[in-house]
Design an enzyme around this catalytic site. Structure first.
Site, PDB file in Angstrom:
ATOM      1  N   SER A  78       0.617  -9.574  -1.084  1.00 30.31           N
ATOM      2  CA  SER A  78      -0.497  -9.293  -0.510  1.00 30.31           C
ATOM      3  C   SER A  78      -1.543 -10.515  -0.126  1.00 30.31           C
ATOM      4  O   SER A  78      -1.942 -10.618  -2.141  1.00 30.31           O
ATOM      5  CB  SER A  78      -1.254  -7.606   0.194  1.00 30.31           C
ATOM      6  OG  SER A  78      -1.521  -6.991  -1.002  1.00 30.31           O
ATOM      7  N   GLU A 137       0.829  -2.662  24.342  1.00 36.63           N
ATOM      8  CA  GLU A 137       2.020  -1.394  24.140  1.00 36.63           C
ATOM      9  C   GLU A 137       2.034  -0.778  25.433  1.00 36.63           C
ATOM     10  O   GLU A 137       0.099   0.045  25.558  1.00 36.63           O
ATOM     11  CB  GLU A 137       2.383  -1.127  23.028  1.00 36.63           C
ATOM     12  CG  GLU A 137       3.025  -1.517  21.450  1.00 36.63           C
ATOM     13  CD  GLU A 137       2.531  -0.443  21.127  1.00 36.63           C
ATOM     14  OE1 GLU A 137       2.518   0.535  20.426  1.00 36.63           O
ATOM     15  OE2 GLU A 137       2.779  -0.877  19.140  1.00 36.63           O
ATOM     16  N   ARG A 140       1.719  -3.118  12.511  1.00 33.03           N
ATOM     17  CA  ARG A 140       1.020  -3.840  14.061  1.00 33.03           C
ATOM     18  C   ARG A 140       1.603  -4.863  14.862  1.00 33.03           C
ATOM     19  O   ARG A 140       1.913  -5.624  13.597  1.00 33.03           O
ATOM     20  CB  ARG A 140      -0.206  -3.907  13.963  1.00 33.03           C
ATOM     21  CG  ARG A 140      -1.349  -2.519  13.405  1.00 33.03           C
ATOM     22  CD  ARG A 140      -0.815  -1.669  14.570  1.00 33.03           C
ATOM     23  NE  ARG A 140      -1.990  -0.300  14.366  1.00 33.03           N
ATOM     24  CZ  ARG A 140      -1.434   0.862  13.759  1.00 33.03           C
ATOM     25  NH1 ARG A 140      -0.223   1.245  13.335  1.00 33.03           N
ATOM     26  NH2 ARG A 140      -1.968   1.835  13.742  1.00 33.03           N
ATOM     27  N   HIS A 192       6.735   1.968  19.506  1.00 33.56           N
ATOM     28  CA  HIS A 192       6.074   3.227  18.324  1.00 33.56           C
ATOM     29  C   HIS A 192       6.639   3.542  17.852  1.00 33.56           C
ATOM     30  O   HIS A 192       5.714   4.845  18.048  1.00 33.56           O
ATOM     31  CB  HIS A 192       5.160   2.607  18.919  1.00 33.56           C
ATOM     32  CG  HIS A 192       3.690   2.220  18.117  1.00 33.56           C
ATOM     33  ND1 HIS A 192       2.868   1.648  18.448  1.00 33.56           N
ATOM     34  CD2 HIS A 192       3.746   2.058  16.776  1.00 33.56           C
ATOM     35  CE1 HIS A 192       1.553   1.561  16.924  1.00 33.56           C
ATOM     36  NE2 HIS A 192       2.623   2.646  16.081  1.00 33.56           N
ATOM     37  N   GLY A 240       1.011  -1.182  -0.038  1.00 33.94           N
ATOM     38  CA  GLY A 240      -0.098  -0.094   0.192  1.00 33.94           C
ATOM     39  C   GLY A 240       0.451   1.555  -0.030  1.00 33.94           C
ATOM     40  O   GLY A 240       1.646   1.170  -0.807  1.00 33.94           O
ATOM     41  N   ARG A 241      -0.001   2.252   0.691  1.00 35.56           N
ATOM     42  CA  ARG A 241       0.967   3.505   0.512  1.00 35.56           C
ATOM     43  C   ARG A 241       2.465   3.244   1.394  1.00 35.56           C
ATOM     44  O   ARG A 241       3.380   4.141   0.526  1.00 35.56           O
ATOM     45  CB  ARG A 241       0.206   4.634   1.052  1.00 35.56           C
ATOM     46  CG  ARG A 241       0.851   5.643   1.325  1.00 35.56           C
ATOM     47  CD  ARG A 241      -0.135   6.886   1.859  1.00 35.56           C
ATOM     48  NE  ARG A 241      -0.051   6.527   3.314  1.00 35.56           N
ATOM     49  CZ  ARG A 241       0.473   6.654   4.341  1.00 35.56           C
ATOM     50  NH1 ARG A 241       1.881   7.393   4.397  1.00 35.56           N
ATOM     51  NH2 ARG A 241       0.815   5.925   6.553  1.00 35.56           N
TER      52      ARG A 241
END
Length: 331
Positions: free
Chosen positions: A184, A274, A245, A293, A163-164
């Site tokens: 993907s 987290e 993630r 993160h 993706g981006r």
């Protein structure tokens, strides 16, 4: 609507920059604004946030489950960054009449800082394959080099997700002389070829890549996508990079693979829990480079996030809430 007595909480401002990176004056003139600079457990949040009408969240740093929402009877508005918040119980918010206002990333600043995560991912990759964190610790302790790194040029980069962020990673790979494999669920050969990548099956990607980097959205079909089978298929000299993630990867299987040398190492910016617990085994492994993160955490990106949050709060104060994620809460 008279909101002069409203209380607004800005949550999880770990770096203490929220009030500096955006102009909160439109809110501060009409409300009492309080900044929380550390993560709160559910019990701590239930007590600390009890007086507040509005809570402004920062991505998934704070979970708002049904239990917490039920313990905050004064809560009227939650602002979130993005179109949804995976650890927010939207049904519970709606049931308790709490309006959720989202961002849709159309703010001009978002487009200007969209490279924050891919830049961090590439930096984490370099740090991981060159053992920078381990050597940094050794230098701090008065020692000198004991490891050897891997050159990226000529090595194969496998991208889970194109993706981006994945596309940007493919562009960086060209500069480093790295051929790119990509996979993907919905990726086509044509879409991969447009950015100079080759679409392969997932098993082939893990088998042939020297570095595997994850760039997928977390969903029920991607949760645990990288498990024992995928890790076992990797080269023993290969590295795994995750800035997307934590739950995309079976964390237990990853710890095992790293502990027994099944793969060479990992660079991780995201985790199942987290903040990462202090006693977590990932903290003890020398072949893991960890960051807390930081993917989207730049002054530019946070400034965009907070500016968008302010727009949402002001619209609510004016009685014209916009970008409502749960319109049923208004009924």
């Amino acid at each position: 609507m008279d909101n002069r007595s409203a209380r607004v909480a800005i949550l999880d401002d770990y770096a203490g920059v929220a009030l500096d990176l955006a102009d909160w004056s439109q809110v501060a003139r009409r409300c009492e604004v309080t900044v929380f600079d550390r993560h709160l457990s559910e019990d701590e949040a239930a007590e600390a946030l009890l007086p507040f009408d509005v809570v402004c969240t920062m991505r998934e740093r704070m979970a708002f489950g049904r239990g917490l929402i039920a313990r905050l009877p004064n809560l009227k508005l939650i602002t979130i960054v993005g179109r949804s918040l995976p650890n927010l119980d939207m049904a519970a918010a709606t049931e308790y009449g709490v309006l959720v206002v989202h961002s849709n990333f159309t703010h001009p600043l978002f487009r200007a800082v969209r490279d924050a995560t891919p830049e961090l991912a590439w930096g984490l990759m370099i740090a991981t394959v060159r053992n920078l964190a381990e050597e940094h610790r050794r230098m701090r302790d008065g020692g000198w080099q004991t490891t050897t790194g891997m050159t990226l040029s000529g090595k194969t980069l496998g991208l889970l997700g194109l993706g981006r962020v994945g596309k940007r990673m493919a562009e960086y790979a060209k500069a480093f002389g790295m051929p790119v494999l990509a996979w993907s669920q919905n990726l086509t050969e044509e879409a991969a070829a447009e950015v100079g990548a080759r679409r392969v099956e997932k098993s082939a990607l893990f088998e042939h890549s020297d570095v595997v980097s994850l760039h997928l959205v977390l969903s029920e079909r991607t949760r645990g996508l990288v498990g024992r089978r995928e890790l076992a298929a990797m080269k023993q000299t290969a590295f795994l990079i995750n800035t997307s993630r934590g739950p995309l990867v079976d964390e237990t299987a990853l710890v095992e693979a790293l502990s027994n040398g099944r793969i060479a190492g990992a660079g991780l910016d995201v985790f199942n829990t987290e903040p990462l617990p202090a006693d977590h085994p990932l903290r003890k492994l020398s072949n893991v480079t960890l960051s807390p993160h930081l993917g989207y955490v730049t002054r530019e990106m946070l400034g965009a996030f907070y500016s968008d949050t302010i727009e949402g709060v002001v619209a609510w104060l004016d009685g014209r809430p916009a970008r409502i994620a749960n319109p049923e809460a208004l009924r």
